[in-house]
Design a protein around this motif. Structure first.
Motif: not given
Length: 126
Positions: A27-30, A36-40, A121-122
């Motif tokens: 992960v990058a660009g935080l 964090l947002s993650v589809m699951a 993808t996070p």
């Protein structure tokens, strides 16, 4: 034993002892993110451990409920707890997070069967 499946590039899965399985993604660009947002999605629905792994050795952890339908897990940095065994400075710095690890302990209590976890993808939570 539960199975973790990632459909995005960069996911790396590994099985650990005691019924736990882990899957990591870079992960990058935080910078400037609130979390964090993650589809699951999970079949069956269950809890998932999510960690933010920093370059300095710190690891911050959340536990999130994952349902059977695709949904966004929004994990605020302010809700993360410092994990045991962290070796950094103990402060969560979004710019130092290098990967996100998902932990499925579905078999840790001795349960048998299968579980499919689908992860996106996070991304930064703004």
């Amino acid at each position: 034993l539960a199975k973790a499946t990632g459909h995005e590039d960069g996911m790396k899965a590994r099985e650990m002892g005691g019924g736990w399985e882990f899957c990591s993604a870079p992960v990058a660009g935080l910078a400037g993110a609130r979390g964090l947002s993650v589809m699951a999605a999970s079949d069956p629905a269950e809890y998932l451990m999510v960690t933010a792994d920093e370059a300095d050795g710190d690891r911050f952890v959340w536990f999130a409920s994952v349902g059977t339908a695709w949904a966004s897990m929004n994990l605020a940095f302010g809700d993360a707890a410092l994990a045991d065994g962290s070796t950094g400075d103990g402060r969560l710095d979004p710019t130092s997070i290098v990967s996100v690890t998902y932990g499925d302990g579905g078999g840790a209590d001795g349960a048998t069967g299968s579980r499919i976890i689908r992860l996106g993808t996070p991304a930064p939570l703004r």
